[in-house]
Design a protein around this motif. Structure first.
Motif, PDB file in Angstrom:
ATOM      1  N   UNK A  85       0.823  -1.209   0.000  1.00 54.78           N
ATOM      2  CA  UNK A  85       0.000   0.000   0.000  1.00 54.78           C
ATOM      3  C   UNK A  85       0.860   1.263   0.000  1.00 54.78           C
ATOM      4  N   UNK A  86       2.157   1.100  -0.267  1.00 49.98           N
ATOM      5  CA  UNK A  86       3.091   2.229  -0.285  1.00 49.98           C
ATOM      6  C   UNK A  86       4.213   1.903  -1.260  1.00 49.98           C
ATOM      7  N   UNK A  87       5.036   2.895  -1.556  1.00 44.93           N
ATOM      8  CA  UNK A  87       6.267   2.645  -2.296  1.00 44.93           C
ATOM      9  C   UNK A  87       7.291   2.081  -1.322  1.00 44.93           C
ATOM     10  N   UNK A  88       8.197   1.263  -1.831  1.00 42.79           N
ATOM     11  CA  UNK A  88       9.148   0.597  -0.951  1.00 42.79           C
ATOM     12  C   UNK A  88      10.496   0.469  -1.660  1.00 42.79           C
ATOM     13  N   UNK A  89      11.566   0.639  -0.881  1.00 40.13           N
ATOM     14  CA  UNK A  89      12.927   0.467  -1.395  1.00 40.13           C
ATOM     15  C   UNK A  89      13.677  -0.472  -0.469  1.00 40.13           C
ATOM     16  N   UNK A 129      20.939 -15.547   5.883  1.00 37.80           N
ATOM     17  CA  UNK A 129      21.207 -15.242   7.283  1.00 37.80           C
ATOM     18  C   UNK A 129      22.175 -14.094   7.457  1.00 37.80           C
ATOM     19  N   UNK A 130      23.096 -13.917   6.510  1.00 42.34           N
ATOM     20  CA  UNK A 130      24.098 -12.862   6.641  1.00 42.34           C
ATOM     21  C   UNK A 130      23.669 -11.544   6.000  1.00 42.34           C
ATOM     22  N   UNK A 131      22.437 -11.479   5.504  1.00 37.39           N
ATOM     23  CA  UNK A 131      21.968 -10.279   4.828  1.00 37.39           C
ATOM     24  C   UNK A 131      21.422  -9.265   5.838  1.00 37.39           C
ATOM     25  N   UNK A 132      21.775  -8.023   5.619  1.00 39.10           N
ATOM     26  CA  UNK A 132      21.271  -6.906   6.422  1.00 39.10           C
ATOM     27  C   UNK A 132      20.860  -5.807   5.452  1.00 39.10           C
ATOM     28  N   UNK A 133      19.651  -5.300   5.602  1.00 44.02           N
ATOM     29  CA  UNK A 133      19.155  -4.351   4.617  1.00 44.02           C
ATOM     30  C   UNK A 133      18.348  -3.240   5.267  1.00 44.02           C
ATOM     31  N   UNK A 134      18.414  -2.058   4.668  1.00 46.62           N
ATOM     32  CA  UNK A 134      17.497  -0.993   5.033  1.00 46.62           C
ATOM     33  C   UNK A 134      16.221  -1.187   4.226  1.00 46.62           C
ATOM     34  N   UNK A 135      15.124  -1.337   4.935  1.00 46.17           N
ATOM     35  CA  UNK A 135      13.810  -1.404   4.305  1.00 46.17           C
ATOM     36  C   UNK A 135      13.149  -0.047   4.463  1.00 46.17           C
ATOM     37  N   UNK A 136      12.818   0.614   3.356  1.00 47.05           N
ATOM     38  CA  UNK A 136      12.349   1.997   3.394  1.00 47.05           C
ATOM     39  C   UNK A 136      10.940   2.061   2.821  1.00 47.05           C
ATOM     40  N   UNK A 137      10.002   2.379   3.673  1.00 44.93           N
ATOM     41  CA  UNK A 137       8.602   2.508   3.272  1.00 44.93           C
ATOM     42  C   UNK A 137       8.290   3.987   3.056  1.00 44.93           C
TER      43      UNK A 137
END
Length: 337
Positions: A85-89, A129-137
């Motif tokens: 329901x939003x844009x996401x990066x 398991x080793x992934x780290x991410x910024x989730x931007x809504x």
């Protein structure tokens, strides 16, 4: 623990969204799913390797229409949302995320962000398991309103973003640095970015920055030449700012009030005032800051408190600009010298 940075009582406005931060550390799959749903979307979340327990970590900051979360699962998972329901990066800090959205397969990495638009879902085949991410809504209505203000005409959403953009150069690099700076300020409980007046402008900058960082059907219109606003229109914007200097104005809002595009207003201010609209607003607020420094409340007012109250996030730059304008330091004014 929820951390809320509140503005000074004498300048805070009830209509100004309060920034908030939150951190989670959970090992239960249902709890992790509930957190993702609360701050992002209703998601399906499953462990791909039951021999390795979940170690979900999320550090989140929400500035009005923009939510940035530093997300780690600590285990191999599959995650997806049937409806956005939003844009996401997705902007990985480490590792990579492969996903499918609107029939396109995209791999997000520290060098390339993935972009998703509202309506259809998005599904990651494997979040390692080793992934780290910024989730931007990014709130849909806010981003589309920002685009309308920039181009000066109605748009038909959703914005058709390309599936990814480069974060190693140009506007994409700038935007990724903005997102990472916001994340890093979670560790600073007294961050200027969590002061409401500063936060509102920073969030607006992230909206416009995303529009310049990505490819979409309005990209050319954003860089096309526009005629400047007329002096009467500029005067209208000046009057609005001077009548209510504590309001969290943005260039987009001022442009709507003046009846022109944001870019036309910026060009009009440059030509007729010699400052951008936001620089002029800071000029007005600095005058009010000087009045507070000249008439402080004993035991409460400091240079830093007054500067932050009027939207000046960097104390050193505030002091330099203050000295240039008034011929003395803020501390000298406070001391009555």
């Amino acid at each position: 623990m929820l951390v809320v940075m509140r503005h000074r009582p004498d300048t805070q406005r009830a209509d100004l969204p309060l920034p908030e931060t939150q951190s989670f550390r959970v090992s239960d799959l249902d709890e992790a799913r509930a957190i993702c749903t609360e701050y992002y979307y209703e998601v399906a979340l499953d462990l791909l390797d039951r021999s390795r327990p979940l170690a979900f970590a999320a550090d989140l900051v929400r500035l009005g229409p923009v939510t940035v979360g530093d997300i780690r699962f600590g285990a191999d998972v599959a995650i997806g949302a049937d409806i956005l329901d939003a844009y996401h990066v997705n902007l990985p800090v480490a590792g990579a995320i492969g996903s499918e959205h609107r029939g396109a397969i995209t791999v997000a990495s520290p060098r390339r962000a993935a972009v998703y638009r509202p309506g259809a879902g998005a599904h990651a085949g494997r979040w390692s398991a080793d992934c780290r991410s910024l989730g931007i809504r990014v709130d849909r209505a806010s981003l589309e309103a920002e685009l309308e203000a920039l181009v000066g005409r109605p748009i038909r959403g959703p914005i058709r973003f390309g599936p990814s953009f480069d974060t190693t150069m140009g506007a994409g690099l700038t935007w990724s640095r903005m997102a990472n700076l916001l994340r890093s300020e979670l560790e600073n409980p007294h961050s200027a970015l969590l002061q409401p007046l500063v936060a509102e402008r920073y969030a607006q900058g992230m909206l416009s920055g995303l529009l310049f960082a990505t490819d979409h059907q309005y990209a050319e219109a954003l860089t096309a030449h526009v005629p400047p606003a007329r002096p009467r229109t500029v005067r209208r914007a000046v009057q609005v700012m001077e009548a209510d200097p504590t309001h969290p104005f943005t260039t987009a809002e001022l442009a709507r009030l003046a009846g022109v595009s944001a870019r036309a207003l910026q060009e009009g201010f440059r030509r007729h005032v010699g400052l951008s609209p936001m620089a002029y607003l800071q000029h007005v607020r600095m005058g009010y800051a000087r009045e507070e420094l000249r008439h402080p409340v004993p035991g409460r007012d400091t240079v830093a408190a007054i500067a932050h109250a009027w939207g000046f996030g960097h104390l050193g730059r505030f002091a330099a600009a203050y000295r240039e304008r008034f011929g003395e330091s803020p501390s000298a004014t406070l001391r009555g010298r």
